[in-house]
Scaffold this motif. Sequence first.
Motif, PDB file in Angstrom:
ATOM      1  N   CYS A 104      11.355 -24.163 -39.905  1.00 21.29           N
ATOM      2  CA  CYS A 104      10.376 -24.666 -38.937  1.00 21.29           C
ATOM      3  C   CYS A 104      11.005 -24.608 -37.546  1.00 21.29           C
TER       4      CYS A 104
ATOM      5  N   LYS B 100       9.309 -25.982 -34.838  1.00 22.62           N
ATOM      6  CA  LYS B 100       8.506 -26.872 -34.000  1.00 22.62           C
ATOM      7  C   LYS B 100       9.342 -27.978 -33.340  1.00 22.62           C
ATOM      8  N   PHE B 101      10.362 -28.444 -33.996  1.00 21.05           N
ATOM      9  CA  PHE B 101      11.232 -29.489 -33.433  1.00 21.05           C
ATOM     10  C   PHE B 101      10.469 -30.707 -32.917  1.00 21.05           C
ATOM     11  N   CYS B 102       9.582 -31.239 -33.743  1.00 20.97           N
ATOM     12  CA  CYS B 102       8.988 -32.540 -33.412  1.00 20.97           C
ATOM     13  C   CYS B 102      10.174 -33.503 -33.262  1.00 20.97           C
TER      14      CYS B 102
ATOM     15  N   TYR C 228      11.014 -36.457 -33.909  1.00 24.42           N
ATOM     16  CA  TYR C 228      11.442 -37.397 -34.954  1.00 24.42           C
ATOM     17  C   TYR C 228      11.989 -36.686 -36.184  1.00 24.42           C
ATOM     18  N   CYS C 229      11.840 -35.358 -36.256  1.00 21.55           N
ATOM     19  CA  CYS C 229      11.935 -34.679 -37.552  1.00 21.55           C
ATOM     20  C   CYS C 229      13.260 -33.935 -37.758  1.00 21.55           C
TER      21      CYS C 229
ATOM     22  N   VAL D 244      13.723 -31.752 -40.266  1.00 22.48           N
ATOM     23  CA  VAL D 244      13.503 -30.515 -41.037  1.00 22.48           C
ATOM     24  C   VAL D 244      13.972 -29.232 -40.329  1.00 22.48           C
ATOM     25  N   PRO D 245      13.698 -29.055 -39.012  1.00 24.40           N
ATOM     26  CA  PRO D 245      14.150 -27.818 -38.374  1.00 24.40           C
ATOM     27  C   PRO D 245      15.682 -27.641 -38.420  1.00 24.40           C
TER      28      PRO D 245
ATOM     29  N   GLN E  68       6.623 -24.976 -44.130  1.00 24.26           N
ATOM     30  CA  GLN E  68       6.634 -26.193 -43.309  1.00 24.26           C
ATOM     31  C   GLN E  68       5.511 -26.134 -42.278  1.00 24.26           C
TER      32      GLN E  68
ATOM     33  N   TYR F 267      -0.117 -26.833 -39.112  1.00 22.40           N
ATOM     34  CA  TYR F 267       0.237 -27.390 -37.796  1.00 22.40           C
ATOM     35  C   TYR F 267      -0.956 -27.142 -36.867  1.00 22.40           C
TER      36      TYR F 267
ATOM     37  N   GLN G 112      -0.206 -37.208 -36.972  1.00 19.99           N
ATOM     38  CA  GLN G 112       0.911 -38.088 -36.588  1.00 19.99           C
ATOM     39  C   GLN G 112       0.496 -39.250 -35.695  1.00 19.99           C
TER      40      GLN G 112
ATOM     41  N   ARG H  80       4.622 -32.983 -30.144  1.00 16.89           N
ATOM     42  CA  ARG H  80       3.574 -32.276 -30.889  1.00 16.89           C
ATOM     43  C   ARG H  80       2.809 -31.471 -29.838  1.00 16.89           C
TER      44      ARG H  80
HETATM   45 FE1  SF4 Z   1       8.278 -28.984 -38.372  1.00 16.04          FE
HETATM   46 FE2  SF4 Z   1       6.501 -30.603 -39.564  1.00 16.04          FE
HETATM   47 FE3  SF4 Z   1       8.951 -31.537 -38.974  1.00 16.04          FE
HETATM   48 FE4  SF4 Z   1       7.196 -31.062 -36.999  1.00 16.04          FE
HETATM   49  S1  SF4 Z   1       6.968 -32.590 -38.657  1.00 16.04           S
HETATM   50  S2  SF4 Z   1       9.373 -30.425 -37.036  1.00 16.04           S
HETATM   51  S3  SF4 Z   1       6.100 -29.259 -37.781  1.00 16.04           S
HETATM   52  S4  SF4 Z   1       8.466 -29.876 -40.438  1.00 16.04           S
END
Ligand code: SF4
Length: 498
Positions: free
Chosen positions: A214, A216-218, A220-221, A223-224, A258, A295, A322, A334
């Motif tokens: 991913c 996107k680098f929200c 809080y996240c 995952v990236p 993702q 997304y 969100q 976002r």
């Molecule tokens: Fe990526 Fe979803 Fe995390 Fe945003 S919330 S960084 S879109 S995985």
Amino acid sequence: MTTTDRNNLTQDSKSIRSNKFKVLSTPNLSLGKRRGKEEIEVVQFGDLPQELHRLGEGKHYLIRTFGCQMNEHDSEVMAGILENMGYTATEQEEDADVILFNTCAIRENAEDKVFGHLGRMKTLKRERPHLIVGVAGCMSQEESVVNTIMQKYQHIDLILGTHNIHRLPYLLQEALYSKEMVVEVWSKEGDIVENLPKVRQDGLKAWVNIMYGCDKFCTYCIVPYTRGKERSRHPEDVIAEVRELARLGYQEVTLLGQNVNAYGKDFSHIQYGFGDLMDEIRKIGIPRVRFTTSYPSDFDQHLIDVLAKKGNLMEHIHLPVQSGSNAMLKLMARKYTRETYLDLVHRIKEAIPDVSLTTDIIVGFPGETDEMFEETLSLVKEVEYDSAFTFIYSPREGTPAAKMQDDISEEVKKERLQHLLDVQNEISRRKNEALRDQVLEVLVEGESKTNPDVLAGRTRTNKLVHFKGDTSSIGQFVYVRITDPLTWTLNGEQVFTE
Ligand code: SF4
Ligand code: 5AD
């Protein structure tokens, strides 16, 4: 470079040996954050050397999975690899020769749960010294987690990450013979590995990865950082996998990414997006196709138009919002506003009137005022989601939001969560009530987990239905009249047509 060379290759040649650890490479979240321009190659999972093919003969494995569907599917791959090595599955920890924890890093409570299990393994290891306990998944990508395991959980035998699952046979062999804790976590994504063996959880529904990572680098996240940059599988590989699943008799596939709406954005050789992929998969003879996760600002009109053709494309869209406050969305990074989100929802509902919409919402993000939270409530009421996953914000070390001042008390966070749940439950109940007396197509999945006297199945909109029926209909499509709609499930009676 041959496939075998690649499978043998470790990303970081640095190798630290001590009498306790064999560290081939350790994670680094700032490296995981970097987005390089290097081309992603597609490589094939090679045949295992003979000695690895037989390593698990007469032995059992158990995989415990935490977190999202991506992890569920990664566990199916790990199971496939282990069975290729001769291992057979067991559900009993006491019978297992290998136990793998496929972990989730998205919130602190997910991590706490895993540490609880890892602690428990110490007793089991004492009783069964030959047992190999491994940690895989997103938690392994965090240096703080790896350091904690190396310091406080020295009974663990193996740590591997999300990018080197295909290296499991070699790392397991190393862990078995070296007696040291083997650590190999790649901070950066490697190539896309095709042809990985999989043991799917059932013969009815299957997960299919369409992309990894991913970008996107929200704020809080995590995952990236743990899953690396966005990279899409080639359409022909995805389509071949779906065709093969159809040939094997699967009734449903769920395409995974993702951010599935970013599918194809990384292709330099073709212009091909998620809408194009869905338009092709629509023509494959598999009865049901789902996808997750979307997304909002990447969700384009072409995709809406394709989904409106229905057929095997199910009318359910999981569209995480969100927050309903523009100020919050901005702080979360976002890349849409309340208005553009609502416009998207409007266009989706116009094209697919019976669509079911679900979402993810975070409450208690730093700086969230009562007014901002009220905006989330008003958005929820306006969209009328069928259901929502709601979370209290959990700071993740290494993300930008973790540096923001967490200025909301636990009490307020819990109150907001409860308030949101109350509002959403009322909407879910009302939406389900509207289905009373309707006859819906249901794919029968099995006996209900809570009551073996009834069968459980899902509607096209992914709602869980319970009804009395013959077990011979498991795996088939039936029609059910909804007689008793509840907040989270629908009760009904099977309808027999001539
Ligand atoms: Fe990526 Fe979803 Fe995390 Fe945003 S919330 S960084 S879109 S995985
Ligand atoms: N705290 C709380 N919830 C989070 N999510 C992602 N990161 C966090 C976090 N740090 C939620 C988002 C996302 C879902 C999968 O998990 O709502 O959509």
